[in-house]
Design an enzyme around this catalytic site. Structure first.
Site, PDB file in Angstrom:
ATOM      1  N   SER A  58       0.854  -1.196   0.000  1.00 45.17           N
ATOM      2  CA  SER A  58       0.000   0.000   0.000  1.00 45.17           C
ATOM      3  C   SER A  58       0.882   1.235   0.000  1.00 45.17           C
ATOM      4  O   SER A  58       2.003   1.212   0.538  1.00 45.17           O
ATOM      5  CB  SER A  58      -0.880   0.024   1.258  1.00 45.17           C
ATOM      6  OG  SER A  58      -1.553   1.259   1.361  1.00 45.17           O
ATOM      7  N   TYR A 106      -1.442  -0.685  10.406  1.00 39.74           N
ATOM      8  CA  TYR A 106      -1.617  -1.228   9.041  1.00 39.74           C
ATOM      9  C   TYR A 106      -0.463  -0.770   8.148  1.00 39.74           C
ATOM     10  O   TYR A 106       0.130  -1.575   7.416  1.00 39.74           O
ATOM     11  CB  TYR A 106      -2.966  -0.737   8.510  1.00 39.74           C
ATOM     12  CG  TYR A 106      -3.218  -0.931   7.035  1.00 39.74           C
ATOM     13  CD1 TYR A 106      -3.765  -2.122   6.556  1.00 39.74           C
ATOM     14  CD2 TYR A 106      -2.953   0.092   6.120  1.00 39.74           C
ATOM     15  CE1 TYR A 106      -4.020  -2.284   5.197  1.00 39.74           C
ATOM     16  CE2 TYR A 106      -3.211  -0.061   4.773  1.00 39.74           C
ATOM     17  CZ  TYR A 106      -3.747  -1.253   4.312  1.00 39.74           C
ATOM     18  OH  TYR A 106      -4.000  -1.401   2.969  1.00 39.74           O
TER      19      TYR A 106
HETATM   20  P1  NAP Z   1     -11.583  -5.823   0.705  1.00 40.09           P
HETATM   21  O1  NAP Z   1     -12.486  -5.346  -0.383  1.00 40.09           O
HETATM   22  O2  NAP Z   1     -11.920  -5.512   2.126  1.00 40.09           O
HETATM   23  O3  NAP Z   1     -11.382  -7.412   0.524  1.00 40.09           O
HETATM   24  C1  NAP Z   1     -10.556  -8.077   1.424  1.00 40.09           C
HETATM   25  C2  NAP Z   1     -10.417  -9.506   0.981  1.00 40.09           C
HETATM   26  O4  NAP Z   1      -9.474 -10.157   1.836  1.00 40.09           O
HETATM   27  C3  NAP Z   1     -11.703 -10.300   1.055  1.00 40.09           C
HETATM   28  O5  NAP Z   1     -11.691 -11.205  -0.019  1.00 40.09           O
HETATM   29  C4  NAP Z   1     -11.564 -11.027   2.395  1.00 40.09           C
HETATM   30  O6  NAP Z   1     -12.278 -12.256   2.429  1.00 40.09           O
HETATM   31  C5  NAP Z   1     -10.091 -11.294   2.411  1.00 40.09           C
HETATM   32  N1  NAP Z   1      -9.499 -11.518   3.731  1.00 40.09           N
HETATM   33  C6  NAP Z   1      -9.414 -10.663   4.777  1.00 40.09           C
HETATM   34  N2  NAP Z   1      -8.768 -11.238   5.793  1.00 40.09           N
HETATM   35  C7  NAP Z   1      -8.413 -12.476   5.383  1.00 40.09           C
HETATM   36  C8  NAP Z   1      -7.724 -13.544   5.984  1.00 40.09           C
HETATM   37  N3  NAP Z   1      -7.239 -13.463   7.241  1.00 40.09           N
HETATM   38  N4  NAP Z   1      -7.541 -14.680   5.267  1.00 40.09           N
HETATM   39  C9  NAP Z   1      -8.011 -14.790   4.011  1.00 40.09           C
HETATM   40  N5  NAP Z   1      -8.676 -13.804   3.379  1.00 40.09           N
HETATM   41  C10 NAP Z   1      -8.875 -12.662   4.070  1.00 40.09           C
HETATM   42  O7  NAP Z   1     -10.103  -5.285   0.508  1.00 40.09           O
HETATM   43  P2  NAP Z   1      -9.345  -4.607  -0.743  1.00 40.09           P
HETATM   44  O8  NAP Z   1      -9.487  -3.142  -0.603  1.00 40.09           O
HETATM   45  O9  NAP Z   1      -9.670  -5.269  -2.013  1.00 40.09           O
HETATM   46  O10 NAP Z   1      -7.853  -4.927  -0.312  1.00 40.09           O
HETATM   47  C11 NAP Z   1      -7.062  -5.922  -0.917  1.00 40.09           C
HETATM   48  C12 NAP Z   1      -5.615  -5.631  -0.602  1.00 40.09           C
HETATM   49  O11 NAP Z   1      -5.275  -4.338  -1.112  1.00 40.09           O
HETATM   50  C13 NAP Z   1      -5.304  -5.568   0.892  1.00 40.09           C
HETATM   51  O12 NAP Z   1      -4.041  -6.146   1.144  1.00 40.09           O
HETATM   52  C14 NAP Z   1      -5.258  -4.083   1.196  1.00 40.09           C
HETATM   53  O13 NAP Z   1      -4.455  -3.791   2.301  1.00 40.09           O
HETATM   54  C15 NAP Z   1      -4.662  -3.564  -0.110  1.00 40.09           C
HETATM   55  N6  NAP Z   1      -4.892  -2.144  -0.354  1.00 40.09           N
HETATM   56  C16 NAP Z   1      -6.164  -1.674  -0.536  1.00 40.09           C
HETATM   57  C17 NAP Z   1      -6.339  -0.323  -0.775  1.00 40.09           C
HETATM   58  C18 NAP Z   1      -7.706   0.293  -0.986  1.00 40.09           C
HETATM   59  O14 NAP Z   1      -7.816   1.534  -1.022  1.00 40.09           O
HETATM   60  N7  NAP Z   1      -8.754  -0.506  -1.158  1.00 40.09           N
HETATM   61  C19 NAP Z   1      -5.236   0.546  -0.800  1.00 40.09           C
HETATM   62  C20 NAP Z   1      -3.972   0.015  -0.602  1.00 40.09           C
HETATM   63  C21 NAP Z   1      -3.811  -1.334  -0.392  1.00 40.09           C
HETATM   64  P3  NAP Z   1     -13.861 -12.347   2.833  1.00 40.09           P
HETATM   65  O15 NAP Z   1     -14.639 -11.840   1.633  1.00 40.09           O
HETATM   66  O16 NAP Z   1     -14.087 -13.786   3.064  1.00 40.09           O
HETATM   67  O17 NAP Z   1     -14.048 -11.476   4.026  1.00 40.09           O
END
Ligand code: NAP
Length: 248
Positions: A143, A157
């Site tokens: 991130s 985080y």
């Molecule tokens: P999201 O929409 O909240 O989705 C999170 C996903 O991770 C879901 O599929 C969830 O599964 C799964 N998950 C969470 N904890 C888990 C665990 N302990 N074991 C297995 N699966 C788990 O998140 P996102 O925004 O797409 O984020 C994806 C990645 O991008 C993350 O690493 C996040 O830190 C990074 N990121 C996101 C952003 C942003 O602005 N969105 C920015 C920078 C980085 P369930 O559906 O079963 O709950």
């Protein structure tokens, strides 16, 4: 040999977009999830609809035994893994460091850094030419928070993502001779559910004026960069980072 991809947290957001794009490009896809089975099964069905082999597998990446079972399920259902996207990640409600307790820190670090370490271990054991594997590629989802520190919101985080960056650097050098490339993407503000779990569903729209491009990003814009880093087009890229953050 077919290309087999495991995406942790493939049920929603950036992970789901990555699974769908990968299926369209000929990967067999293992859609990992922790709790939301319905969403994961939907993503797997979308992958199969474009002709890819796909399975949804429940595993909490923070739990070692679950990670072992996840990779064994992929071996059994799809074949030996050739690509891994360490995407699963969590946020906890926004707060200052002075208010964080050890329980919160343990949860944030377990999913965001122990999980990627364990998944890298299982992937390397299967991919490494040193161990009879055919090589492979790993992309870690870090991130921009690793660079900016997320003060007042989630320094825990951000620190975990800083550790993901160091994992990427160190492991990339450790396995470079073994046919494995390890890279990372650093998304900025992307429209997904993760902001709601941090207590602010509308966060991207609140902060987007601070982005040089003046908008938030879409999960598909991150997925495209992940797929490029996994692909043979990125054959000389390892230990490198792609920021998808609109210039932030
Ligand atoms: P999201 O929409 O909240 O989705 C999170 C996903 O991770 C879901 O599929 C969830 O599964 C799964 N998950 C969470 N904890 C888990 C665990 N302990 N074991 C297995 N699966 C788990 O998140 P996102 O925004 O797409 O984020 C994806 C990645 O991008 C993350 O690493 C996040 O830190 C990074 N990121 C996101 C952003 C942003 O602005 N969105 C920015 C920078 C980085 P369930 O559906 O079963 O709950």
């Amino acid at each position: 040999m077919g290309r087999v991809l495991i995406v942790t947290g493939g049920s929603r957001g950036i992970g789901a977009a990555t699974c769908r794009l990968a299926a369209g490009r000929g990967y067999a896809v293992c859609v990992n999830y922790r709790a939301n089975r319905q969403a994961a099964e939907r993503v797997a069905a979308d992958c199969r609809a474009v002709g890819a082999a796909a399975v949804a597998v429940r595993a909490d990446v923070a739990v070692e035994a679950d990670v072992v079972c996840l990779f064994e399920a992929a071996d059994r259902e799809l074949g030996r893994v050739t690509a891994l996207v360490n995407n699963a990640g969590i946020l906890e409600p926004q707060m200052r460091v002075e208010d964080m307790d050890a329980g919160r820190l343990a949860r944030v670090f377990a999913t965001n850094i122990t999980g990627p370490f364990l998944c890298c271990r299982e992937a390397v054991r299967r991919m490494s030419t040193r161990r009879g594997g055919a090589g492979g590629a790993i992309v870690n989802v870090s991130s921009v928070a690793a660079r900016v520190g997320s003060p007042g919101e989630y320094v825990d985080y951000a620190a975990a993502k800083g550790a993901v960056d160091t994992l990427t650097l160190g492991l990339s050098k450790e396995v470079a001779e073994d046919g494995i490339r390890v890279n990372a993407v650093r998304p900025g503000f992307i429209y997904t559910d993760i902001h709601a779990s941090g207590g602010e569903p509308g966060r991207v729209d609140r902060v987007k004026a601070s982005v040089p491009m003046r908008r938030g990003g879409q999960p598909e814009e991150v997925a495209a960069a992940i797929l490029w880093l996994l692909s043979d087009e990125a054959s000389y890229a390892t230990g490198t980072f792609l920021d998808l953050a609109g210039g932030r």
